[in-house]
Enzyme design. Structure first.
Site, PDB file in Angstrom:
ATOM      1  N   HIS A 190     -20.013   3.096   8.927  1.00  9.21           N
ATOM      2  CA  HIS A 190     -21.357   3.083   8.143  1.00  9.21           C
ATOM      3  C   HIS A 190     -21.879   1.993   8.476  1.00  9.21           C
ATOM      4  O   HIS A 190     -21.010   0.964   8.347  1.00  9.21           O
ATOM      5  CB  HIS A 190     -20.849   3.696   6.681  1.00  9.21           C
ATOM      6  CG  HIS A 190     -21.923   3.657   5.916  1.00  9.21           C
ATOM      7  ND1 HIS A 190     -23.180   4.023   6.422  1.00  9.21           N
ATOM      8  CD2 HIS A 190     -22.215   3.230   4.390  1.00  9.21           C
ATOM      9  CE1 HIS A 190     -24.016   3.987   5.271  1.00  9.21           C
ATOM     10  NE2 HIS A 190     -23.565   3.613   4.163  1.00  9.21           N
ATOM     11  N   SER A 222       0.907  -1.329  -0.061  1.00 11.52           N
ATOM     12  CA  SER A 222       0.049   0.030  -0.030  1.00 11.52           C
ATOM     13  C   SER A 222       0.944   1.389   0.062  1.00 11.52           C
ATOM     14  O   SER A 222       1.967   1.511   0.638  1.00 11.52           O
ATOM     15  CB  SER A 222      -0.987  -0.073   1.332  1.00 11.52           C
ATOM     16  OG  SER A 222      -1.474   1.257   1.514  1.00 11.52           O
TER      17      SER A 222
END
Length: 330
Positions: free
Chosen positions: A108, A51
């Protein structure tokens, strides 16, 4: 009225001795991990091998590990990557490292509410959802303030999940502004509806059609852009500061009269009924199914619409005009 919690209701010490993995280092991941770290919490950022964010997180003084290793190490695992990428990450890297009594957290409710992620029955599950973008969560924390958060508990095995969630909210600065009780269902459905019918779908289409109507009538695209797009921020900032009342106090009486006399001609009963259909599609899972299928087949509609919208005259004119506004380049 839902219960609101503030700093005196939250005990940050509950995270003392607890290890927190923040999975992802995007807008929210960056803010959560740095705020928690500066609140004295033991944090590790979980990323995939290779990453681009790995070195960036380390440079900022954070510990970094693969998502699997971070999940295995942690007591609390906060998943902060895109909704559509969470299921694969969960199945391959999080689920194998969940042991009884751990805390699985989200910002969420989409994947829990629609059953895409099914946590084991012996794991705690909660949500802390800041009501602002990650850069604001970070900047407000640095200024000694906070962004209001929502808290919800989906599974409470150990009996302290709500308190741990409040401690987490305090750690990212949310309790300085207020933490509001909700449920995974309410957060997910109101969030999706708001995005589609008002904040994104509704407002952008309203601005675009206003622009088109003026241009069709022979007015300059630049004038149409200023009146239907550029000035939206001025209005929204005033509403944000003091509600509709303050906005109407601040504008001219002519504008206020136009507000009262024309608003309901634009947002008609047909519009209201269409909004009800949009909400029903969110509630019955139709929208979630559509979005999940769209991702499975390579996003043909999403990609085509993205390209078409970028080529719309309102965007072409807007790019030219924004280049003249030096204050936007900060």
């Amino acid at each position: 009225m839902a219960k609101m919690y503030y700093e005196e209701d939250c005990n940050l010490d509950l995270l003392s001795g607890k290890k927190v993995a923040v999975i992802g280092f995007g807008s929210q991941g960056h803010a959560h991990s740095l705020n928690l770290h500066e609140s004295g919490v033991d944090v590790t950022v979980g990323l995939y091998e290779g990453s681009k964010s790995w070195a960036k997180a380390e440079e900022l003084g954070l510990k970094v590990a693969t998502s699997s290793d971070a999940a295995a190490w942690a007591d609390i695992i906060m998943i902060l990557i895109n909704d559509e990428k969470q299921v694969e990450l969960y199945e391959n890297h999080i689920k194998p490292n969940l042991t009884p009594g751990k805390y699985l957290a989200f910002a969420h409710g989409f994947n829990i509410h629609y059953g895409q992620i099914k946590p084991p029955a012996d794991v705690n599950v909660f949500m802390i959802a800041p009501k602002g973008p990650g850069h604001t969560v970070r900047s407000q924390y640095q200024d000694g303030r906070g962004v209001p958060c929502l808290i919800a508990v989906y599974q409470d095995v150990t009996g302290d999940t709500h308190d741990i969630g409040l401690a987490y909210a305090a750690g990212i600065g949310g309790s300085r502004a207020g933490v509001l009780d909700t449920t995974f269902k309410e957060e997910t459905e109101t969030d999706l509806f708001g995005e589609q019918a008002v904040l994104c779908g509704g407002v952008t289409e309203l601005m675009k059609v206003g622009f088109e109507v003026l241009v069709e009538a022979g007015y300059q695209p630049e004038s149409a852009y200023f009146e239907c797009v550029h000035e939206m921020k001025l209005i929204v900032d005033m509403i944000n500061q003091g509600g509709f009342e303050y906005m109407r106090y601040s504008i001219s009486d002519t504008a206020e009269y136009g507000d009262y006399s024309v608003g309901k001609r634009i947002i008609t009963e047909d519009t209201r009924n269409e909004m009800r259909k949009v909400l029903a599609e969110v509630q019955d899972g139709s929208f979630a199914k559509s979005w999940l299928v769209e991702n499975q087949v390579g996003r043909p509609f999403y990609n085509a619409k993205k390209r078409m919208e970028a080529e719309h005259p309102v965007e072409v004119v807007g790019r030219k005009l924004r280049a003249m506004m030096s204050w936007l380049k900060k």
